[in-house]
Write an enzyme that holds these catalytic residues in place. Structure first.
Site, PDB file in Angstrom:
ATOM      1  N   ARG A 186      -1.790  10.233   7.960  1.00  0.00           N
ATOM      2  CA  ARG A 186      -1.156   9.187   8.630  1.00  0.00           C
ATOM      3  C   ARG A 186       0.284   8.938   8.309  1.00  0.00           C
ATOM      4  NH1 ARG A 186      -3.234   3.918   7.750  1.00  0.00           N
ATOM      5  NH2 ARG A 186      -1.257   3.586   6.614  1.00  0.00           N
ATOM      6  N   GLU A 235       6.249   6.361   4.604  1.00  0.00           N
ATOM      7  CA  GLU A 235       5.589   7.381   4.094  1.00  0.00           C
ATOM      8  C   GLU A 235       4.495   8.012   4.501  1.00  0.00           C
ATOM      9  OE1 GLU A 235       2.668   6.029   1.059  1.00  0.00           O
ATOM     10  OE2 GLU A 235       1.744   4.660   2.633  1.00  0.00           O
ATOM     11  N   ASN A 275       0.445   9.211   4.400  1.00  0.00           N
ATOM     12  CA  ASN A 275      -0.647   9.233   3.502  1.00  0.00           C
ATOM     13  C   ASN A 275      -1.508  10.181   3.785  1.00  0.00           C
ATOM     14  OD1 ASN A 275      -0.350   6.163   3.105  1.00  0.00           O
ATOM     15  ND2 ASN A 275       0.017   6.269   5.342  1.00  0.00           N
ATOM     16  N   SER A 316      -6.230   4.930   6.479  1.00  0.00           N
ATOM     17  CA  SER A 316      -7.421   3.943   7.289  1.00  0.00           C
ATOM     18  C   SER A 316      -6.892   3.411   8.446  1.00  0.00           C
ATOM     19  CB  SER A 316      -7.775   2.786   6.216  1.00  0.00           C
ATOM     20  OG  SER A 316      -6.769   1.917   5.794  1.00  0.00           O
ATOM     21  N   LYS A 360       4.892   9.955  -3.088  1.00  0.00           N
ATOM     22  CA  LYS A 360       6.198   9.509  -2.838  1.00  0.00           C
ATOM     23  C   LYS A 360       7.396  10.423  -3.686  1.00  0.00           C
ATOM     24  CE  LYS A 360       4.499   5.014  -1.737  1.00  0.00           C
ATOM     25  NZ  LYS A 360       3.201   5.127  -1.440  1.00  0.00           N
ATOM     26  N   LYS A 386      10.164   2.233  -5.402  1.00  0.00           N
ATOM     27  CA  LYS A 386       8.751   2.468  -5.166  1.00  0.00           C
ATOM     28  C   LYS A 386       7.978   3.266  -6.486  1.00  0.00           C
ATOM     29  CE  LYS A 386       8.602   2.818  -0.136  1.00  0.00           C
ATOM     30  NZ  LYS A 386       8.029   3.826   0.840  1.00  0.00           N
ATOM     31  N   GLU A 434      -0.381   3.829  -4.199  1.00  0.00           N
ATOM     32  CA  GLU A 434      -0.662   3.993  -2.726  1.00  0.00           C
ATOM     33  C   GLU A 434      -1.570   2.657  -2.822  1.00  0.00           C
ATOM     34  OE1 GLU A 434       0.101   6.065  -0.532  1.00  0.00           O
ATOM     35  OE2 GLU A 434       0.928   7.294  -2.145  1.00  0.00           O
ATOM     36  N   GLY A 435      -1.713   1.994  -1.536  1.00  0.00           N
ATOM     37  CA  GLY A 435      -2.625   1.085  -1.297  1.00  0.00           C
ATOM     38  C   GLY A 435      -1.895  -0.292  -1.127  1.00  0.00           C
ATOM     39  N   ARG A 451       0.696  -1.710  13.018  1.00  0.00           N
ATOM     40  CA  ARG A 451       0.288  -2.914  12.194  1.00  0.00           C
ATOM     41  C   ARG A 451       1.559  -4.037  11.959  1.00  0.00           C
ATOM     42  NH1 ARG A 451      -0.665  -0.010   6.595  1.00  0.00           N
ATOM     43  NH2 ARG A 451       1.135   1.180   7.658  1.00  0.00           N
TER      44      ARG A 451
END
Ligand code: ADP
Ligand code: MG
Length: 477
Positions: free
Chosen positions: A127, A146, A148, A153, A308, A367, A371-372, A453
């Site tokens: 994604r 970024e 993923n 998800s 990243k 950064k 992740e997450g 989102r």
């Protein structure tokens, strides 16, 4: 503040909003926008709705289409990076010296490389996330946050949110806006990729294994993808690292068996954060899966291609051309989505990055290789962190990125137990890609849907699972 597409008098009509919120929550539950509760994350007896925005958020049509169109190129790029061990080695050399997690992933990669890859089928489900950057002159452009490549998800839940917004807009008598909502079904496309890989693996009795966390609040998002597989008579099992540790083994030709079942595809919905590996056995289990004949989604090298640090290295002049020779148009399309990305490696270039960040920290995001959600550093804190390690190679565990400034819009963010408040919000668009390669042949390469989102502008960082962002839909304008 720009228009939401939904006029402000509607947003400020308290009586209407109260009614819509009630209806919206029911619609969310009825359409399966579900999440398990914090109290019982491993049980579906009592569930709540997954957080979502009351109204869809405006997204310029041209930028939306640009994001969809570039996805197949990103799929190809990620796949090419994964097949370039020299590039990965170079790009991550400084990172793995100081970042233990990336180093551990990298050592698995090295071992698999030495042994030779058991499986020539590659399955990528990724994604690519974007924000729409607002320039001083009022122009907007699509900028990648970024990509993923592991455990991306919300392809499941976002397949169901359009119907919720359709219903809300129907009740609100906003039929013009309702017509602009798009269908979306990433779950089906992601499942199609998995099913293709399963089929190419070529053993009817073999199963698809979702490797999942021990806390499974977001299980319904997985289930949408899972159930698409069951519909095709593909057996899906859900297992944790612990299960693989205890019952996993490699049989002849490195066939992976877990609980006595042969695994054709391992779909990682876990394994992207250090805390996912609670002990050394989890690392052993990851290594076993990577060495196996099972198709891994992602395999270790594709996982590393999504770091990243790799993203930052790709932004260097000439690097995209190396992966996409003789394709200047594709290179241009990809590069157009890049924000400024800067190395913090030791040396003159890294020193320059530090100076730049210290001079104007509000223009950047710092950064780490994580992740997450919830790991990035913003504003004055960037100075504190950088000043604490100016002359230390620790700083190469980070990259610096231009801060993207999307146009704020008003909306209501709905969460179980949350207060109802008209909120200034920022949105992030995600685009799902799915591809399958066998040897040299690309068998599938598709853009399979999107995710919007939205979060309060008070929060610098995002993430639905992190409790900051909520699910949304684009209202094309
Ligand atoms: P993670 O892997 O933790 O999801 P991201 O790079 O996606 O890391 O960053 C997390 C969140 O931080 C994003 O969802 C976004 O809200 C915010 N963010 C990240 N990079 C930028 C940026 N360059 N400009 C503005 N916000 C950003
Ligand atoms: Mg992210």
């Amino acid at each position: 503040m720009a228009s939401t597409g939904i006029p402000e008098d509607v947003l400020r009509n308290e009586k209407l909003i109260k009614k819509l919120v009630e209806i919206a929550k029911d619609a969310a539950l009825m359409n399966g926008i579900l999440m398990r509760t914090k109290e019982t994350p491993n049980d579906s007896e009592v569930v709540g709705f997954a957080p979502f925005a009351l109204f869809p958020s405006p997204v310029p049509r041209a930028l939306f289409q640009q994001a969809l169109a570039v996805q197949v190129h990103f799929n190809l790029l990620v796949d090419k990076i994964s097949q370039s061990p020299d590039f990965l080695e170079e790009a991550l050399a400084s990172t793995i010296k100081v970042d233990e997690f990336t180093a551990k992933l990298f050592s698995i990669h090295r071992q698999v490389l030495q042994e030779g890859c058991a499986q020539s089928i590659t399955l990528g489900l990724n994604r690519s996330d974007y924000m729409l950057d607002q320039a001083e002159d009022g122009g907007t452009s699509l900028k990648q946050i970024e990509i993923n490549t592991i455990a991306a998800s919300f392809g499941g839940l976002s397949s169901r949110t359009p119907d919720v917004h359709r219903h809300i807009l129907q009740v609100a008598e906003r039929i013009e806006e309702q017509k602009k909502l798009l269908d979306n079904n990433p779950a089906a496309g992601l499942a199609r990729g998995i099913a293709k890989a399963w089929e190419l693996y070529g053993s009817e009795k073999a199963v698809v294994m979702f490797l999942v966390e021990d806390t499974q609040r977001n299980i319904f998002d997985h289930r949408y993808v899972e159930n698409e597989l069951w519909k095709r008579n593909i057996t899906v099992i859900r297992r944790q690292f612990e299960d693989v540790c205890q019952t996993g083994s490699l049989a002849e030709n490195k066939r992976l068996f877990v609980n006595g079942q042969e695994v054709a595809v391992v779909y990682f919905r876990n394994g992207y954060m250090p805390q996912n590996y609670s002990n050394e056995q989890c690392w052993d289990a990851r290594l076993m899966m990577e060495r196996s004949l099972a198709v891994k989604c992602p395999d270790i090298r594709t996982h590393l291609a999504g770091t990243k640090k790799v993203q930052q290295e790709l932004a260097r002049p000439g690097v995209l051309e190396r992966f996409l020779p003789n394709q200047p148009d594709v290179v241009a399309e990809i590069r157009a989505t890049f924000a400024g990305l800067y190395t913090l490696d030791m040396g003159v270039e890294g020193d320059k990055t530090v100076d730049m960040a210290l001079a104007k920290p509000d223009l950047y995001v710092l950064k780490p290789q994580r992740e997450g959600g919830g790991n990035n550093i913003y504003g004055q804190e960037i100075c504190q962190v950088l000043q604490g390690m100016t002359d230390s190679s620790e700083r190469s565990a980070y990259i610096l990125m231009d801060k993207i400034r999307p146009c704020p819009v008003l909306n209501y963010l709905l969460r179980p137990g949350g207060a109802l408040r008209l909120t200034t919000c920022l949105s992030e668009l995600g685009v799902f890609g799915a591809y399958v390669r066998r040897g040299k042949e690309m068998v599938m390469n598709e853009c399979v849907g999107h995710l919007l989102r939205t979060k309060s502008s008070e929060h610098a960082d995002g993430g639905v699972a992190a409790g900051v962002a909520v699910l949304d839909n684009p209202l094309l304008i």
